[in-house]
Design an enzyme around this catalytic site. Structure first.
Site, PDB file in Angstrom:
ATOM      1  CG  LEU A  73      -1.673   1.202   1.128  1.00  0.00           C
ATOM      2  CD1 LEU A  73      -3.325   1.317   0.025  1.00  0.00           C
ATOM      3  CD2 LEU A  73      -2.569   0.910   2.670  1.00  0.00           C
ATOM      4  CB  VAL A  76       0.093   1.575  -4.042  1.00  0.00           C
ATOM      5  CG1 VAL A  76      -1.438   2.206  -4.880  1.00  0.00           C
ATOM      6  CG2 VAL A  76      -0.381   0.270  -4.577  1.00  0.00           C
ATOM      7  CG  HIS A  77       0.294   6.375  -0.472  1.00  0.00           C
ATOM      8  ND1 HIS A  77      -0.060   7.782  -0.013  1.00  0.00           N
ATOM      9  CD2 HIS A  77       1.818   7.646   0.085  1.00  0.00           C
ATOM     10  CE1 HIS A  77       0.122   9.345   0.335  1.00  0.00           C
ATOM     11  NE2 HIS A  77       1.147   9.527   0.875  1.00  0.00           N
ATOM     12  CB  ALA A  78       5.907   5.658  -2.799  1.00  0.00           C
ATOM     13  CG  HIS A  81       2.493  11.904  -2.982  1.00  0.00           C
ATOM     14  ND1 HIS A  81       1.078  12.127  -2.258  1.00  0.00           N
ATOM     15  CD2 HIS A  81       3.376  12.084  -1.906  1.00  0.00           C
ATOM     16  CE1 HIS A  81       1.351  13.255  -1.530  1.00  0.00           C
ATOM     17  NE2 HIS A  81       3.201  13.506  -1.587  1.00  0.00           N
TER      18      HIS A  81
END
Length: 110
Positions: A73, A76-78, A81
């Site tokens: 997760l 994926v967030h990076a 972003h």
């Protein structure tokens, strides 16, 4: 996930966030009529996003070399972003150009 991978991911998040913030500051500067500051902040955004992209490229090269990347997760967030920040920077450039054109049409300079 190993510590090296975490560091790379956090660098993507850090520089992506810095780039997005600089792009938003560029829009604010253009809105207030400071074209020079707007262009400077846009350049700052580009430099930060270039740093983030460097780390992203490192991950891609590692995977191309046979090192599997664990999708978490956080990863994926990076990536989300960074892509969001790149879009904001591109839109900021367009918005600044619009502010300049509007100001020019009104007979002043931004």
């Amino acid at each position: 996930m190993n510590e090296e991978m975490e560091q790379i991911i956090f660098q993507i998040i850090l520089h992506g966030g810095n780039g997005r913030s600089s792009a938003m500051e560029a829009i604010a500067a253009a809105k207030s009529g400071d074209a020079e500051e707007a262009r400077k902040k846009l350049q700052d955004a580009a430099e930060e996003l270039s740093k983030a992209h460097h780390y992203q490229t490192e991950l891609i090269q590692n995977e191309a070399g046979g090192e599997k990347t664990e999708m978490t997760l956080l990863m994926v967030h990076a990536q989300d972003h960074l892509m969001n920040a790149m879009t904001v920077k591109d839109m900021a450039a367009e918005i600044i150009e619009l502010y300049e054109k509007i100001t020019e049409q009104r007979g002043a300079s931004i």
